[in-house]
Design a protein around this motif. Sequence first.
Motif, mmCIF file in Angstrom:
data_model
loop_
_atom_site.group_PDB
_atom_site.id
_atom_site.type_symbol
_atom_site.label_atom_id
_atom_site.label_comp_id
_atom_site.label_asym_id
_atom_site.label_seq_id
_atom_site.Cartn_x
_atom_site.Cartn_y
_atom_site.Cartn_z
ATOM 1 N N HIS B 140 0.578 -1.359 0.073
ATOM 2 C CA HIS B 140 0.120 -0.043 0.276
ATOM 3 C C HIS B 140 1.177 1.150 0.325
ATOM 4 C CE1 HIS B 140 -2.860 2.623 0.902
ATOM 5 N NE2 HIS B 140 -3.926 2.182 1.374
ATOM 6 N N PRO B 141 0.348 2.217 -0.871
ATOM 7 C CA PRO B 141 1.398 3.532 -0.395
ATOM 8 C C PRO B 141 1.732 3.581 0.488
ATOM 9 C CG PRO B 141 -0.442 3.147 -2.431
ATOM 10 C CD PRO B 141 -0.726 1.913 -1.728
ATOM 11 N N MET B 142 0.436 3.899 1.789
ATOM 12 C CA MET B 142 1.144 4.278 2.868
ATOM 13 C C MET B 142 2.804 4.299 3.636
ATOM 14 S SD MET B 142 -2.404 3.010 5.370
ATOM 15 C CE MET B 142 -2.340 1.364 4.714
ATOM 16 N N TRP B 178 -6.483 -2.595 -3.502
ATOM 17 C CA TRP B 178 -8.321 -3.087 -3.539
ATOM 18 C C TRP B 178 -8.307 -1.782 -4.181
ATOM 19 C CZ3 TRP B 178 -11.597 -0.286 -0.962
ATOM 20 C CH2 TRP B 178 -11.154 0.748 -0.111
ATOM 21 N N TRP B 179 -8.249 -0.429 -3.478
ATOM 22 C CA TRP B 179 -8.054 0.784 -4.054
ATOM 23 C C TRP B 179 -8.233 1.393 -5.193
ATOM 24 C CZ3 TRP B 179 -4.608 3.681 -5.675
ATOM 25 C CH2 TRP B 179 -3.211 3.313 -5.699
ATOM 26 N N GLN B 202 -10.116 -3.975 4.988
ATOM 27 C CA GLN B 202 -9.495 -3.245 5.848
ATOM 28 C C GLN B 202 -10.471 -2.725 7.099
ATOM 29 O OE1 GLN B 202 -7.864 0.559 2.871
ATOM 30 N NE2 GLN B 202 -9.310 2.023 5.181
ATOM 31 N N VAL B 204 -12.342 -0.155 8.488
ATOM 32 C CA VAL B 204 -12.481 1.881 8.866
ATOM 33 C C VAL B 204 -13.208 1.930 10.264
ATOM 34 C CG1 VAL B 204 -14.140 2.776 7.464
ATOM 35 C CG2 VAL B 204 -13.240 0.819 5.983
ATOM 36 N N PRO B 205 -12.898 2.719 10.699
ATOM 37 C CA PRO B 205 -11.682 3.851 9.968
ATOM 38 C C PRO B 205 -10.461 3.395 10.173
ATOM 39 C CG PRO B 205 -12.634 4.339 12.593
ATOM 40 C CD PRO B 205 -13.510 3.603 11.871
ATOM 41 N N LEU B 206 -9.800 4.147 8.989
ATOM 42 C CA LEU B 206 -7.747 2.566 9.270
ATOM 43 C C LEU B 206 -7.692 4.008 10.053
ATOM 44 C CD1 LEU B 206 -6.458 0.739 7.400
ATOM 45 C CD2 LEU B 206 -5.544 2.819 6.253
ATOM 46 N N THR B 209 -1.547 2.092 9.738
ATOM 47 C CA THR B 209 -1.282 1.822 8.833
ATOM 48 C C THR B 209 -0.663 0.098 8.612
ATOM 49 O OG1 THR B 209 1.368 2.411 9.013
ATOM 50 C CG2 THR B 209 -0.553 3.972 8.529
ATOM 51 N N GLY B 219 -14.743 -5.291 5.551
ATOM 52 C CA GLY B 219 -14.761 -4.253 4.785
ATOM 53 C C GLY B 219 -15.172 -4.052 3.852
ATOM 54 N N PRO B 220 -15.083 -3.034 3.161
ATOM 55 C CA PRO B 220 -15.114 -2.148 2.172
ATOM 56 C C PRO B 220 -14.295 -3.147 0.545
ATOM 57 C CG PRO B 220 -12.987 -0.496 2.546
ATOM 58 C CD PRO B 220 -13.256 -1.818 3.869
#
Lengths: 269, 269
Positions: B140-142, B178-179, B202, B204-206, B209, B219-220
Amino acid sequence: MEKLSLNQITTKSWSLPEAVRGCAESGVEWIAFWRDKVAEVGVDEAARLVKDHGLRVSSLCRGGFFTGVTPDGSPVDGVADTRVAIDEAARLGAEVLVLVVGGIADNNLVRSRQLVADAVEELVPLALDRGVRLGLEPLHPMQCAERSVLSTLDQALAIAEPYPAEAVGVVVDEFHVWWDPRIEDLIAKAAGRIAGFHVCDQLVPLTDTLLGRALPGDGPIDHRRLRSCVEAAGYDGPIEVEVFNADLWARPGDEVLAETIQAYRTHVA
Amino acid sequence: MEKLSLNQITTKSWSLPEAVRGCAESGVEWIAFWRDKVAEVGVDEAARLVKDHGLRVSSLCRGGFFTGVTPDGSPVDGVADTRVAIDEAARLGAEVLVLVVGGIADNNLVRSRQLVADAVEELVPLALDRGVRLGLEPLHPMQCAERSVLSTLDQALAIAEPYPAEAVGVVVDEFHVWWDPRIEDLIAKAAGRIAGFHVCDQLVPLTDTLLGRALPGDGPIDHRRLRSCVEAAGYDGPIEVEVFNADLWARPGDEVLAETIQAYRTHVA
């Protein structure tokens, strides 16, 4: 210095009148407003303060939430709220209304994205009529579920493409897009559509998905490289320093503004 | 059920022998190992346990850190460590060695990415010799700054492309990709290179990280949609359930495995 804009979230401890006065006294010619801060004094008073101090408004934050839910899960009519925001932006003389499009509704990512495209279509006539440019801002993928199903610059461009560039642009915010391996190409592709350039840095380690930001220079983002990409794509508008950081927010606005100017000069300009 | 693989991080409270026994008793035919858990019993004993229980090893986690720094900033020789990991994977009969390529060194993203490509080039001959497929996993980019300058599937494909598909593949982990608005197209583009499919959800809220993950269904993420993409791209290998979640990790392994199987049946299979 002539392109530096203070996004007033950076000096969160300051009221709008304090931020306007601070900018004027420090030689900062641009400011970006947040609607909650505007509401504290009223739109007309905010517009008067800006004019009296000789500032210009780079953007108003924010419209959006077109998927019908706020980050805490409350229902919201994002289109109706954004109509109000467009009016406020016009009265403030803001060049751009920044849009945070909203997170995933009903765990349905595909439909949520469609709601965003539909909302933009619905709002373009009003934006054109009021002379306010809608600024689609892709947010970091870690905010996809809660804040923005718009995650990349090409996704924003695809939504903007059917409309005149003066009605719908894209906002390049470093914090949200710096990691993208295609970012140079995507910024080039955005030529003519760039409605704003926001700078800040990312804290490492990244312990907070919203507040993990810092002044330029305190993280891994190469600001001069990204600025040169944006400028090569023809953007010559204001550059907002926009930092979400709890430590910074707890400090006096004048100190934060002084450091903001220093960081901008050292790492961005 | 025949494709379900338990990534043993999901049942973190279990030792390797406990995880192997748990899978065998529950009818789970695949398992993915982590090297720290393997080290507790030794590679040869881990291999013997797997064989005796009739399991297969979908992957070994992990090699990588080619940029020379660990997530906590300590120096590491990622290439040397990955040579050892390739050997371990071969002895365990693991089909894939998962690579977490490492975060940004010296605040230089461009050079850090080059270090990753260089390391893969250096390791391909050994991987071919030992019959272990290197699995480039975009994170993930984070996690770009601290863990992986490899953030998207097309970026992984570009690094893999010069080499035989049996030497270098890509791992599709839902949590990390996924995003991505282009994910369907990118998975299609990965046909022939997909070396693994990892599922989880994932939160939510995240709020974390690394640990902001959950069992599928909480999750979504649309698991069936992503599974159908991966299968349409020709992947018919094991599907790992890999969940980083502190609450799950604190609970008994047998309870977690039972819920894992249930979540897989309900939301993935």
